[in-house]
Motif scaffolding. Structure first.
Motif, PDB file in Angstrom:
ATOM      1  N   GLY A 128     -11.083 -23.159 -49.941  1.00 42.92           N
ATOM      2  CA  GLY A 128     -12.295 -22.635 -49.236  1.00 42.92           C
ATOM      3  C   GLY A 128     -13.494 -22.382 -50.353  1.00 42.92           C
ATOM      4  O   GLY A 128     -13.522 -22.907 -51.247  1.00 42.92           O
ATOM      5  N   PHE A 129     -14.526 -21.497 -49.895  1.00 42.21           N
ATOM      6  CA  PHE A 129     -15.255 -20.838 -51.072  1.00 42.21           C
ATOM      7  C   PHE A 129     -14.605 -20.533 -52.225  1.00 42.21           C
ATOM      8  O   PHE A 129     -15.039 -21.024 -53.352  1.00 42.21           O
ATOM      9  N   ASP A 130     -13.473 -20.305 -52.300  1.00 42.99           N
ATOM     10  CA  ASP A 130     -12.433 -19.963 -53.212  1.00 42.99           C
ATOM     11  C   ASP A 130     -11.555 -21.304 -53.334  1.00 42.99           C
ATOM     12  O   ASP A 130     -10.752 -21.165 -52.315  1.00 42.99           O
ATOM     13  N   VAL A 131     -11.770 -22.332 -54.227  1.00 43.86           N
ATOM     14  CA  VAL A 131     -12.638 -22.442 -55.159  1.00 43.86           C
ATOM     15  C   VAL A 131     -13.494 -23.731 -55.157  1.00 43.86           C
ATOM     16  O   VAL A 131     -13.663 -24.430 -56.216  1.00 43.86           O
ATOM     17  N   VAL A 132     -13.641 -24.621 -53.993  1.00 41.11           N
ATOM     18  CA  VAL A 132     -14.233 -25.806 -53.842  1.00 41.11           C
ATOM     19  C   VAL A 132     -15.594 -25.757 -54.614  1.00 41.11           C
ATOM     20  O   VAL A 132     -15.747 -26.674 -55.465  1.00 41.11           O
ATOM     21  N   PRO A 133     -16.432 -24.848 -54.210  1.00 38.90           N
ATOM     22  CA  PRO A 133     -17.793 -25.094 -54.895  1.00 38.90           C
ATOM     23  C   PRO A 133     -17.768 -24.852 -56.529  1.00 38.90           C
ATOM     24  O   PRO A 133     -18.536 -25.794 -56.910  1.00 38.90           O
ATOM     25  N   ARG A 295     -25.909 -26.145 -68.312  1.00 36.53           N
ATOM     26  CA  ARG A 295     -25.886 -25.017 -67.283  1.00 36.53           C
ATOM     27  C   ARG A 295     -26.109 -25.679 -65.902  1.00 36.53           C
ATOM     28  O   ARG A 295     -27.009 -26.835 -65.798  1.00 36.53           O
ATOM     29  N   GLY A 296     -25.610 -25.230 -64.980  1.00 35.15           N
ATOM     30  CA  GLY A 296     -25.881 -25.696 -63.490  1.00 35.15           C
ATOM     31  C   GLY A 296     -25.820 -24.788 -62.779  1.00 35.15           C
ATOM     32  O   GLY A 296     -25.286 -23.347 -62.869  1.00 35.15           O
ATOM     33  N   ARG A 297     -26.325 -25.069 -61.387  1.00 36.85           N
ATOM     34  CA  ARG A 297     -26.434 -23.971 -60.314  1.00 36.85           C
ATOM     35  C   ARG A 297     -26.088 -24.686 -58.951  1.00 36.85           C
ATOM     36  O   ARG A 297     -26.551 -25.644 -58.883  1.00 36.85           O
ATOM     37  N   LEU A 298     -25.247 -23.965 -58.088  1.00 31.28           N
ATOM     38  CA  LEU A 298     -24.960 -24.659 -56.848  1.00 31.28           C
ATOM     39  C   LEU A 298     -25.119 -23.489 -55.868  1.00 31.28           C
ATOM     40  O   LEU A 298     -24.489 -22.469 -55.863  1.00 31.28           O
ATOM     41  N   ARG A 299     -26.047 -23.741 -54.580  1.00 29.30           N
ATOM     42  CA  ARG A 299     -26.168 -22.977 -53.682  1.00 29.30           C
ATOM     43  C   ARG A 299     -25.361 -23.630 -52.489  1.00 29.30           C
ATOM     44  O   ARG A 299     -25.246 -24.718 -52.003  1.00 29.30           O
ATOM     45  N   THR A 300     -24.607 -22.754 -51.807  1.00 23.83           N
ATOM     46  CA  THR A 300     -24.047 -23.198 -50.653  1.00 23.83           C
ATOM     47  C   THR A 300     -24.158 -22.256 -49.393  1.00 23.83           C
ATOM     48  O   THR A 300     -24.937 -20.997 -49.486  1.00 23.83           O
ATOM     49  N   PRO A 301     -23.840 -22.449 -48.233  1.00 22.47           N
ATOM     50  CA  PRO A 301     -23.943 -21.472 -47.071  1.00 22.47           C
ATOM     51  C   PRO A 301     -23.033 -20.342 -47.300  1.00 22.47           C
ATOM     52  O   PRO A 301     -22.240 -20.244 -48.400  1.00 22.47           O
ATOM     53  N   GLU A 302     -23.067 -19.293 -46.412  1.00 21.97           N
ATOM     54  CA  GLU A 302     -22.476 -17.975 -46.456  1.00 21.97           C
ATOM     55  C   GLU A 302     -20.906 -18.362 -46.780  1.00 21.97           C
ATOM     56  O   GLU A 302     -20.448 -19.262 -46.232  1.00 21.97           O
ATOM     57  N   ALA A 303     -20.293 -17.459 -47.623  1.00 22.40           N
ATOM     58  CA  ALA A 303     -18.961 -17.791 -47.986  1.00 22.40           C
ATOM     59  C   ALA A 303     -17.907 -18.056 -46.901  1.00 22.40           C
ATOM     60  O   ALA A 303     -17.073 -19.017 -47.100  1.00 22.40           O
ATOM     61  N   TYR A 304     -17.743 -17.066 -45.885  1.00 23.92           N
ATOM     62  CA  TYR A 304     -16.757 -17.429 -45.034  1.00 23.92           C
ATOM     63  C   TYR A 304     -16.986 -18.738 -44.248  1.00 23.92           C
ATOM     64  O   TYR A 304     -15.966 -19.353 -43.871  1.00 23.92           O
ATOM     65  N   GLY A 305     -17.918 -18.926 -43.612  1.00 18.83           N
ATOM     66  CA  GLY A 305     -18.540 -19.937 -42.680  1.00 18.83           C
ATOM     67  C   GLY A 305     -18.121 -21.181 -43.553  1.00 18.83           C
ATOM     68  O   GLY A 305     -17.531 -22.327 -43.198  1.00 18.83           O
ATOM     69  N   PHE A 306     -18.510 -21.176 -44.898  1.00 18.25           N
ATOM     70  CA  PHE A 306     -18.419 -22.477 -45.738  1.00 18.25           C
ATOM     71  C   PHE A 306     -16.869 -22.546 -46.200  1.00 18.25           C
ATOM     72  O   PHE A 306     -16.499 -23.959 -46.232  1.00 18.25           O
ATOM     73  N   SER A 307     -16.142 -21.635 -46.189  1.00 15.50           N
ATOM     74  CA  SER A 307     -14.548 -21.686 -46.459  1.00 15.50           C
ATOM     75  C   SER A 307     -14.145 -22.521 -45.131  1.00 15.50           C
ATOM     76  O   SER A 307     -13.230 -23.632 -45.545  1.00 15.50           O
ATOM     77  N   CYS A 308     -14.386 -22.399 -44.063  1.00 13.78           N
ATOM     78  CA  CYS A 308     -14.105 -23.100 -42.840  1.00 13.78           C
ATOM     79  C   CYS A 308     -14.452 -24.707 -43.016  1.00 13.78           C
ATOM     80  O   CYS A 308     -13.592 -25.319 -42.777  1.00 13.78           O
ATOM     81  N   THR A 309     -15.678 -24.915 -43.313  1.00 11.89           N
ATOM     82  CA  THR A 309     -16.545 -26.000 -43.452  1.00 11.89           C
ATOM     83  C   THR A 309     -15.543 -26.814 -44.518  1.00 11.89           C
ATOM     84  O   THR A 309     -14.960 -27.854 -44.255  1.00 11.89           O
ATOM     85  N   THR A 310     -15.162 -26.428 -45.746  1.00  9.70           N
ATOM     86  CA  THR A 310     -14.277 -27.222 -46.743  1.00  9.70           C
ATOM     87  C   THR A 310     -13.130 -27.358 -46.436  1.00  9.70           C
ATOM     88  O   THR A 310     -12.495 -28.304 -46.629  1.00  9.70           O
ATOM     89  N   ALA A 311     -12.370 -26.289 -45.912  1.00 10.50           N
ATOM     90  CA  ALA A 311     -11.127 -26.019 -45.496  1.00 10.50           C
ATOM     91  C   ALA A 311     -10.709 -27.343 -44.599  1.00 10.50           C
ATOM     92  O   ALA A 311      -9.662 -28.028 -44.639  1.00 10.50           O
TER      93      ALA A 311
END
Length: 350
Positions: A128-133, A295-311
């Motif tokens: 999920g958001f932990d740790v895909v992005p 250095r780099g930066r990554l922006r994602t949608p909100e953590a709980y919803g994005f966890s569902c998307t990636t998982a």
């Protein structure tokens, strides 16, 4: 009833489990819902038109995995729940994904890598958001700085957490913050390691935390020195300081009872309105022995919803046979650009 896909969602009645079940339905997936609370499972299965199976982690897992190709394990805290599920998956020959962001849990999974290869099973924690992005960003930068020796990651966007996430944080009461040095995981005093990181609006104070990348990023990148920080919002700073000064008391039976009572008083998780419009932000810095940094930066949608998307995207990959046996990280198997395949994700280097 539509055909059920051969994938089991364990912990389906928890906050994140419910989000996953509904998101899976929207994607056209038909998970088998599983957990230990039959009345809640039956109600959810009836609402979504899904099959359900009842099993405890200490009883009935092998039968629950009958006919299943992959498990998405969403029942934390994973430090206590992942081992029995991994054991069952290895016995039965089922691929394993989870949403863990806990260092000890991820390390425990990687210790089973050789056994998983022998049995033709993939074990992938941190789906999920932990740790895909963060995993994808770390690998992307490390491939451009060959021989990188140091990785610093920063996480922002965790202002609202679920009751289960609070329980996971509470498990760390009285324990050291974990970092990696020379390839080894070490413990430091909570609150003793702080630095400023730029999450997009200028430098902000950030505190070292025991985040899953201390484990997973090492297996993805091979970088021996890893630190992970979280944006030091007031609630986090208070929690870290309480752990530093009162950790022994919090770790006592009375302290843990107090934390559990506090957890029960919390809402199950943030509402849809509270999550709407929020973002997750990951920053990373890699450095080689000569001091060259990227250095780099990554922006994602909100953590709980994005966890569902990636998982769920990872579940689909595994169901399609796109996998590697053994203990794996998302970025190592699917590449650092995997995270860019999702809407609302932006990566930049600076």
């Amino acid at each position: 009833m539509p055909t059920t896909h051969p994938f089991l969602l364990y912990g389906a009645t928890g906050y994140t489990g419910r989000l996953l079940a509904r998101a899976a339905n929207e994607r056209g997936l038909r998970p088998i819902l599983c957990g230990r609370d039959e009345p809640r499972l039956a109600a959810m299965a009836s609402e979504l038109g899904l099959e359900y199976r009842v099993a405890r982690l200490d009883d009935g897992l092998d039968e629950a995995l009958r006919g299943v190709q992959v498990v998405l394990h969403a029942a934390g805290p994973f430090s206590s729940t992942c081992r029995p599920m991994v054991d069952a998956c290895l016995r039965v020959g089922v691929h394993y994904l989870d949403l863990s962001g806990e260092v000890a849990a991820i390390e425990g999974v990687f210790q089973r890598g050789a056994e998983a290869r022998r049995r033709g099973v993939m074990l992938m924690p941190g789906a999920g958001f932990d740790v895909v992005p963060s995993d994808c960003l770390a690998l992307h930068l490390s491939r451009q700085v060959r021989g990188a020796r140091r990785l610093v990651l920063g996480i922002s966007g965790l202002e609202t957490i679920s009751r289960g996430s609070f329980r996971t944080l509470a498990e760390g009461a009285g324990q050291s913050i974990l970092i990696r040095r020379g390839g080894n995981i070490l413990g430091i005093v909570p609150g003793s390691l702080e630095r400023e990181l730029d999450f997009g609006s200028g430098p902000r104070p950030s505190l070292a935390m025991s985040w899953g990348d201390v484990s997973s990023a090492y297996y993805s990148t091979g970088i021996p020195d890893i630190e992970v920080y979280c944006d030091a919002i007031p609630a986090l700073r208070m929690m870290v300081m309480a752990n530093r000064w009162f950790g022994g008391g919090l770790a006592s039976d009375a302290g843990r009872l107090g934390l559990e009572l506090q957890a029960r008083a919390l809402p199950d998780g943030p509402t849809g309105e509270q999550r709407a419009g929020r973002q997750g932000v990951i920053v990373a810095e890699v450095e080689d022995a000569a001091g060259r940094r990227l250095r780099g930066r990554l922006r994602t949608p909100e953590a709980y919803g994005f966890s569902c998307t990636t998982a769920l995207a990872l579940v689909e990959r595994v169901l399609a046979g796109d996998l590697e046996t053994g203990a794996q990280t998302p970025a190592r198997v699917y590449g650092p650009d995997f995270v860019l395949s999702f809407a609302g994700v932006l990566r930049e280097e600076f």
